[in-house]
Scaffold this active site. Structure first.
Site, PDB file in Angstrom:
ATOM      1  N   CYS A 156       8.785 -10.784 -10.373  1.00 21.21           N
ATOM      2  CA  CYS A 156       8.453  -9.930 -11.127  1.00 21.21           C
ATOM      3  C   CYS A 156       9.574  -9.051 -11.836  1.00 21.21           C
ATOM      4  CB  CYS A 156       7.129  -9.117 -10.821  1.00 21.21           C
ATOM      5  SG  CYS A 156       5.801 -10.213 -10.240  1.00 21.21           S
ATOM      6  N   HIS A 206       6.928  -3.174 -15.750  1.00 22.31           N
ATOM      7  CA  HIS A 206       6.280  -4.539 -15.298  1.00 22.31           C
ATOM      8  C   HIS A 206       4.653  -4.465 -15.551  1.00 22.31           C
ATOM      9  CE1 HIS A 206       5.009  -8.076 -13.361  1.00 22.31           C
ATOM     10  NE2 HIS A 206       4.787  -7.540 -12.449  1.00 22.31           N
ATOM     11  N   ASN A 254      -0.975 -10.300 -15.297  1.00 20.90           N
ATOM     12  CA  ASN A 254       0.500 -10.138 -14.605  1.00 20.90           C
ATOM     13  C   ASN A 254       1.022 -11.752 -14.837  1.00 20.90           C
ATOM     14  OD1 ASN A 254       2.882 -10.161 -13.100  1.00 20.90           O
ATOM     15  ND2 ASN A 254       1.699  -9.244 -11.413  1.00 20.90           N
TER      16      ASN A 254
HETATM   17  N1  ACO Z   1     -13.868  -9.649  -7.580  1.00 23.35           N
HETATM   18  C1  ACO Z   1     -14.730  -9.081  -6.780  1.00 23.35           C
HETATM   19  N2  ACO Z   1     -14.538  -8.467  -5.715  1.00 23.35           N
HETATM   20  C2  ACO Z   1     -13.258  -8.711  -5.292  1.00 23.35           C
HETATM   21  C3  ACO Z   1     -12.254  -9.400  -6.002  1.00 23.35           C
HETATM   22  C4  ACO Z   1     -12.587  -9.932  -7.187  1.00 23.35           C
HETATM   23  N3  ACO Z   1     -11.597 -10.703  -7.929  1.00 23.35           N
HETATM   24  N4  ACO Z   1     -11.044  -9.299  -5.051  1.00 23.35           N
HETATM   25  C5  ACO Z   1     -11.402  -8.479  -4.089  1.00 23.35           C
HETATM   26  N5  ACO Z   1     -12.530  -8.257  -4.037  1.00 23.35           N
HETATM   27  C6  ACO Z   1     -13.416  -7.457  -3.034  1.00 23.35           C
HETATM   28  C7  ACO Z   1     -12.751  -7.647  -1.648  1.00 23.35           C
HETATM   29  O1  ACO Z   1     -13.210  -8.776  -1.089  1.00 23.35           O
HETATM   30  C8  ACO Z   1     -13.341  -6.225  -1.118  1.00 23.35           C
HETATM   31  O2  ACO Z   1     -14.654  -6.405  -0.638  1.00 23.35           O
HETATM   32  P1  ACO Z   1     -15.291  -5.652   0.869  1.00 23.35           P
HETATM   33  O3  ACO Z   1     -14.891  -4.629   0.815  1.00 23.35           O
HETATM   34  O4  ACO Z   1     -16.563  -6.406   0.766  1.00 23.35           O
HETATM   35  O5  ACO Z   1     -14.288  -6.469   1.771  1.00 23.35           O
HETATM   36  C9  ACO Z   1     -13.033  -5.315  -2.271  1.00 23.35           C
HETATM   37  O6  ACO Z   1     -13.295  -6.145  -3.267  1.00 23.35           O
HETATM   38  C10 ACO Z   1     -11.995  -4.366  -2.049  1.00 23.35           C
HETATM   39  O7  ACO Z   1     -10.811  -5.260  -1.989  1.00 23.35           O
HETATM   40  P2  ACO Z   1      -9.240  -4.854  -1.897  1.00 23.35           P
HETATM   41  O8  ACO Z   1      -8.621  -5.853  -1.730  1.00 23.35           O
HETATM   42  O9  ACO Z   1      -9.316  -3.794  -0.799  1.00 23.35           O
HETATM   43  O10 ACO Z   1      -9.286  -4.011  -3.179  1.00 23.35           O
HETATM   44  P3  ACO Z   1      -8.270  -3.259  -3.612  1.00 23.35           P
HETATM   45  O11 ACO Z   1      -8.890  -1.917  -4.122  1.00 23.35           O
HETATM   46  O12 ACO Z   1      -6.996  -2.962  -2.718  1.00 23.35           O
HETATM   47  O13 ACO Z   1      -7.620  -3.597  -4.869  1.00 23.35           O
HETATM   48  C11 ACO Z   1      -5.819  -4.838  -5.835  1.00 23.35           C
HETATM   49  C12 ACO Z   1      -7.050  -4.986  -5.056  1.00 23.35           C
HETATM   50  C13 ACO Z   1      -6.304  -4.959  -7.411  1.00 23.35           C
HETATM   51  C14 ACO Z   1      -5.028  -6.292  -5.707  1.00 23.35           C
HETATM   52  C15 ACO Z   1      -4.775  -3.893  -5.524  1.00 23.35           C
HETATM   53  O14 ACO Z   1      -4.605  -3.872  -4.125  1.00 23.35           O
HETATM   54  C16 ACO Z   1      -3.692  -3.562  -6.346  1.00 23.35           C
HETATM   55  O15 ACO Z   1      -3.822  -3.666  -7.483  1.00 23.35           O
HETATM   56  N6  ACO Z   1      -2.607  -3.915  -5.593  1.00 23.35           N
HETATM   57  C17 ACO Z   1      -1.432  -4.249  -6.339  1.00 23.35           C
HETATM   58  C18 ACO Z   1      -0.921  -5.509  -6.292  1.00 23.35           C
HETATM   59  C19 ACO Z   1      -0.788  -5.954  -7.552  1.00 23.35           C
HETATM   60  O16 ACO Z   1      -0.828  -5.503  -8.705  1.00 23.35           O
HETATM   61  N7  ACO Z   1       0.021  -7.069  -7.619  1.00 23.35           N
HETATM   62  C20 ACO Z   1       0.455  -7.977  -8.457  1.00 23.35           C
HETATM   63  C21 ACO Z   1       1.569  -8.660  -8.258  1.00 23.35           C
HETATM   64  S1  ACO Z   1       2.685  -7.946  -7.600  1.00 23.35           S
HETATM   65  C22 ACO Z   1       3.748  -7.431  -8.592  1.00 23.35           C
HETATM   66  O17 ACO Z   1       3.585  -7.911  -9.647  1.00 23.35           O
HETATM   67  C23 ACO Z   1       4.505  -6.308  -8.409  1.00 23.35           C
END
Ligand code: ACO
Length: 325
Positions: free
Chosen positions: A119, A252, A282
């Protein structure tokens, strides 16, 4: 007299197939994977993304974006003396997407190569092109970010497959005595390779390992917010400028919450941040040039304004480019 790399024109391309969160949720539900518009919007800000057709590769998306950028710059492909494509989803293991783009644009001869920094790829590519222009080895460069991340997603993993989209963005840089790129800043730290990776690879005619994206979302989130502030400040310091000098932040486009947090740290109001993650998802190396082109074409970005472009991605890699548009 200092030679600057100045943006002559920008372009972008999004594949025709557009899926809203509801469309994607309906498709995933058929495979027993449950998600919702509410969850995706609340956690990421994403509302829709585009997916390439089976017949389209990164080089096709890149070529469309390049054609638009050439038209905007008012030059022909023969006038280019450097082509760099940032991508982690090339058409083939080799040759590079850049050489394919060169051929599709109907030109030959100038150097063409790919940069792989996930990215952060566009920031890396822009920095390399700027160095080559400043050293006098190039005068007109085409720099593209192009990705088909839909090919490396695991559609059974709802924690990652809702986040990404396909697309391409391009800029034409020209050597100029007028200010263009003012400062650049690049970094990497390979110890974080496992928090965001596609571990599979080609091996003796097959695929060894899992060729789909794996991510520890929370670890990525924490790292991203820290390094994005650091790299923006590093570029500002190199140019003897402060955060008050930035007209537009073009980060990004991974997650709206990461972007808002970076803007707060740089004391910038939300309306000075170019946001396209809601419509594109993304798109990895394509996200920054896609956002840049969007804001140039809708008239928000004006000549003479100061832009901070910054990226973070797998590797881990991160960096920024501060420029006068
Ligand atoms: N739909 C519904 N529920 C979901 C989904 C979905 N698509 N994905 C995960 N869940 C659920 C999980 O199973 C979990 O359920 P549980 O509590 O019953 O176990 C709950 O949602 C929370 O999951 P987490 O993974 O803890 O969610 P989090 O609040 O961390 O959000 C996310 C996840 C959005 C990926 C966040 O961590 C984030 O934004 N991280 C940054 C990563 C990013 O943006 N990456 C992009 C690529 S990297 C880059 O470009 C630099």
């Amino acid at each position: 007299m200092r030679i600057y790399s100045r943006i002559l024109g920008t372009g972008s391309y999004l594949p025709e197939k557009r899926l809203t969160n509801a469309d994607l949720a309906a498709e995933l539900s058929q495979q027993g994977v449950e998600t919702s518009d509410d969850w995706i919007v609340e956690r990421t800000g994403i509302r829709a993304r585009h997916f390439a057709a089976d017949t389209q590769g990164s080089s096709d998306l890149a070529t469309e974006a390049a054609r638009q950028a050439l038209t905007a710059a008012g030059i022909s492909a023969e006038e280019l003396d450097l082509i760099i494509v940032a991508t982690s989803t090339p058409d083939m293991v080799f040759p590079s997407v850049a050489t394919m783009v060169q051929h599709k644009l109907g030109t030959a001869g100038c150097p063409a190569f790919d940069v792989q920094a996930v990215c952060s790829g566009f920031i890396y590519a822009l920095t390399i092109a700027d160095s080559m222009i400043q050293s006098g080895s190039a005068k007109r460069a085409l720099v593209i970010g192009s990705e088909v991340f839909s090919r490396i997603l695991d559609f059974k993993d709802r924690t990652t497959c809702v986040l990404f989209g396909d697309g391409a963005g391009a800029v034409i840089l020209e050597a100029s005595e007028q200010p263009g790129i003012l400062a650049t800043d690049l970094h990497a730290d390979g110890k974080y390779k496992d928090i965001l990776c596609v571990p599979g690879h080609v091996n003796r005619g097959g695929i060894l390992g899992d060729p789909v994206l794996k991510m520890d979302g929370q670890a990525v989130f924490k790292l991203a917010v820290g390094v994005l502030e650091e790299t923006a400040r590093a570029s500002l310091a190199k140019a003897n400028m402060t955060d008050a000098d930035i007209d537009w932040l073009i980060p990004h486009q991974a997650n709206i919450r990461i972007m808002q947090s970076t803007a707060r740290k740089l004391k910038m109001s939300a309306d000075k941040v170019v946001v396209t993650v809601d419509q594109h998802g993304n798109t990895s190396a394509a996200s920054i040039p896609l956002a840049l082109d969007t804001a140039v074409r809708d008239g928000r970005i004006q000549r003479g304004q100061t832009l901070m472009l910054e990226g973070v991605g797998g590797g881990f890699t991160w960096g920024s480019v501060l420029l006068r548009y």
